[in-house]
Enzyme design. Structure first.
Site, short mmCIF file in Angstrom:
data_model
loop_
_atom_site.label_atom_id
_atom_site.label_comp_id
_atom_site.label_asym_id
_atom_site.label_seq_id
_atom_site.Cartn_x
_atom_site.Cartn_y
_atom_site.Cartn_z
N LYS A 155 -8.37 -1.25 10.78
CA LYS A 155 -8.39 -2.71 10.57
C LYS A 155 -6.97 -3.27 10.58
CE LYS A 155 -12.47 -3.57 7.68
NZ LYS A 155 -12.88 -3.91 6.31
N TYR A 211 -5.30 6.09 13.42
CA TYR A 211 -3.91 5.67 13.63
C TYR A 211 -3.61 5.56 15.13
CZ TYR A 211 1.21 5.66 13.10
OH TYR A 211 2.56 5.34 13.15
N THR A 246 10.90 9.03 12.83
CA THR A 246 12.11 8.43 12.27
C THR A 246 12.25 8.85 10.81
OG1 THR A 246 11.83 6.58 13.78
CG2 THR A 246 13.22 6.19 11.86
N TYR A 301 -2.81 -10.74 25.00
CA TYR A 301 -2.31 -12.04 24.54
C TYR A 301 -1.16 -12.51 25.43
CZ TYR A 301 -4.89 -12.95 20.20
OH TYR A 301 -5.85 -13.27 19.28
N PHE A 325 0.85 -1.20 0.00
CA PHE A 325 0.00 0.00 0.00
C PHE A 325 0.89 1.25 0.00
CE2 PHE A 325 -2.45 3.04 2.88
CZ PHE A 325 -2.98 3.73 1.81
N ASP A 376 -1.99 -9.20 2.78
CA ASP A 376 -2.53 -8.16 3.64
C ASP A 376 -2.75 -8.74 5.03
OD1 ASP A 376 -4.41 -6.34 4.90
OD2 ASP A 376 -4.62 -5.46 2.91
P1 NAD Z 1 5.75 2.79 5.68
O1 NAD Z 1 4.42 3.27 5.23
O2 NAD Z 1 6.94 3.11 4.84
O3 NAD Z 1 5.73 1.21 5.88
C1 NAD Z 1 4.59 0.49 6.22
C2 NAD Z 1 4.58 -0.78 5.38
O4 NAD Z 1 3.44 -1.57 5.75
C3 NAD Z 1 4.43 -0.48 3.88
O5 NAD Z 1 5.35 -1.26 3.15
C4 NAD Z 1 2.98 -0.88 3.57
O6 NAD Z 1 2.80 -1.28 2.23
C5 NAD Z 1 2.76 -2.00 4.57
N1 NAD Z 1 1.36 -2.21 4.93
C6 NAD Z 1 0.46 -1.28 5.30
N2 NAD Z 1 -0.72 -1.87 5.58
C7 NAD Z 1 -0.54 -3.20 5.41
C8 NAD Z 1 -1.39 -4.34 5.53
N3 NAD Z 1 -2.67 -4.20 5.90
N4 NAD Z 1 -0.89 -5.56 5.25
C9 NAD Z 1 0.41 -5.70 4.87
N5 NAD Z 1 1.25 -4.67 4.71
C10 NAD Z 1 0.77 -3.42 4.99
O7 NAD Z 1 5.95 3.33 7.17
P2 NAD Z 1 7.22 3.28 8.14
O8 NAD Z 1 7.60 4.67 8.43
O9 NAD Z 1 8.23 2.34 7.63
O10 NAD Z 1 6.54 2.67 9.45
C11 NAD Z 1 6.67 1.30 9.80
C12 NAD Z 1 5.97 1.06 11.12
O11 NAD Z 1 6.56 1.86 12.14
C13 NAD Z 1 4.48 1.38 11.11
O12 NAD Z 1 3.78 0.42 11.85
C14 NAD Z 1 4.42 2.73 11.79
O13 NAD Z 1 3.18 2.94 12.42
C15 NAD Z 1 5.56 2.63 12.78
N6 NAD Z 1 6.09 3.96 13.15
C16 NAD Z 1 6.81 4.68 12.25
C17 NAD Z 1 7.27 5.95 12.61
C18 NAD Z 1 8.10 6.79 11.68
O14 NAD Z 1 8.45 7.92 12.03
N7 NAD Z 1 8.47 6.33 10.50
C19 NAD Z 1 6.97 6.46 13.88
C20 NAD Z 1 6.20 5.70 14.75
C21 NAD Z 1 5.77 4.44 14.37
#
Ligand code: NAD
Ligand code: UDP
Length: 311
Positions: free
Chosen positions: A89, A143, A173, A157, A34, A56
């Site tokens: 979801k 979110y 990050t 769990y 996505f 997914d």
């Molecule tokens: P990102 O959007 O680059 O990566 C998220 C990945 O999850 C993407 O590759 C997307 O395609 C995949 N994805 C989304 N929904 C999905 C689903 N239903 N099934 C399978 N794949 C799915 O974001 P990121 O910055 O790399 O963040 C990664 C994680 O770290 C996330 O959970 C985010 O909430 C958490 N996080 C990130 C930050 C930040 O600053 N980057 C801060 C706090 C938390």
């Protein structure tokens, strides 16, 4: 070990895949693409210890693994607000599915939580004991509340089924492989500066964030996953705090850009301040960030320079 990384095609997930492969593990990257991209992991596809599954996480899946990093979830406000019901979801049904998998195969599971569980915090800097100030019905709620429920599910769990869990509260990050159009401040300002476009500061720019370079974050995640007898939640972030206006000026200086700052309306519920207290991570994981903002931003600017030139 055989390690599953959901969201492994995303920004943080792809760095985690790379690092764990480098340590000699078998890595299964699961992603629905996505917000992630095959470009992020193209260089890993030839590695015989790397497997890619398009899936997914809101649908169940059974895999035999030793560890699960549950990173799947759109992370930028633009992306998670695109289909907010799906975002909830992903955090709720997706986390249940990954916890079910971890329970069945007795894998250890780490949940990527977020500083957003603190909402617009009234405690500063934020400690893990603070319960937060989150609007349950706003545009960020899909979110924030989704991640809060994901934490609840992890703890339940753990208490109910003895699942071996870890919770990381990740703060902002940044680094190479952030998506160019994800609307986050680091990618927006950098791309705007490199293109000579106006830098869009939302509000008056006095709101603060604390930015952690991706290699530091990945190190913290791996330490947390492999630390015994400690579930967290634990804050992982860089405590050096900056206002968004200062940050804009810094990007302009580092890129040598002629861009000018313009001001746009502040989005609803935008947190006014954010800074992690990382005492717990220091104590339990012996972890603290080592890449300063200037070094990290130079690497990020180099990456986006390639993107902007179409490389
Ligand atoms: P990102 O959007 O680059 O990566 C998220 C990945 O999850 C993407 O590759 C997307 O395609 C995949 N994805 C989304 N929904 C999905 C689903 N239903 N099934 C399978 N794949 C799915 O974001 P990121 O910055 O790399 O963040 C990664 C994680 O770290 C996330 O959970 C985010 O909430 C958490 N996080 C990130 C930050 C930040 O600053 N980057 C801060 C706090 C938390
Ligand atoms: N922001 C901004 N201009 C932009 C993008 C973001 O001023 O072009 C601000 C945003 O309003 C917020 C901060 O930068 O105050 C961080 O935004 P981001 O979306 O990167 O992360 P989050 O708000 O989720 O911490």
């Amino acid at each position: 070990m055989r390690i599953l990384i959901t969201g492994g095609g995303g920004f943080i997930g792809s760095h985690l895949c790379e690092r764990l492969l480098g340590e000699g593990h078998d890595v299964i990257c699961l992603d629905n693409f996505f917000t992630g991209s095959k470009e992020n992991i193209r260089h890993l596809l030839g590695n015989h210890r790397f497997e890619l599954i398009r899936h997914d996480i809101i649908e169940p899946i059974l895999l035999e693994v030793d560890q699960v990093y549950n990173m799947a979830c759109p992370a930028s406000p633009l992306h998670y607000q695109y289909n907010p019901v799906k975002t909830t979801k992903t955090s709720v049904m997706g986390t249940i599915n990954m916890l079910g998998l971890a329970k069945r195969v007795r894998a250890r599971i780490l949940q990527a939580s977020t500083s957003e569980v603190y909402g617009d915090p009234e405690v500063h800097p934020q400690t893990e004991s603070y319960w937060g100030n989150v609007n349950p019905i706003g545009i960020r709620s899909c979110y924030d509340e989704g991640k809060r429920v994901a934490e609840t599910l992890m703890m339940d769990y753990h208490r109910q089924n003895n699942v071996d869990i870890r919770i990381a509260r990740i703060f902002n990050t940044y680094g190479p492989r952030m998506a160019e159009h994800d609307g986050r401040v680091v990618s927006n300002f950098t791309v705007q500066a490199l293109r000579g476009e106006d830098i869009t500061v939302y509000g008056d720019g006095s709101q603060t964030r604390s930015f952690c370079y991706v290699s530091d974050l990945v190190e913290g995640l791996i330490r947390l996953m492999n630390r015994d007898n400690f579930t967290g939640p634990v804050n992982l972030g860089n405590p050096v705090e900056t206002s968004i206006l200062e940050f804009a000026q810094r990007i302009i200086t580092l890129t040598g850009s002629s861009s000018k700052v313009i001001f746009k309306p502040l989005p609803a519920d935008d947190p006014r301040q954010r800074q992690p207290d990382i005492s717990l991570a220091k104590e339990k994981l012996g972890w603290e960030p080592s890449v300063d903002l200037e070094t990290g931003l130079k690497k990020t600017i180099e990456y986006f320079t390639g993107v902007v030139r179409g490389k």
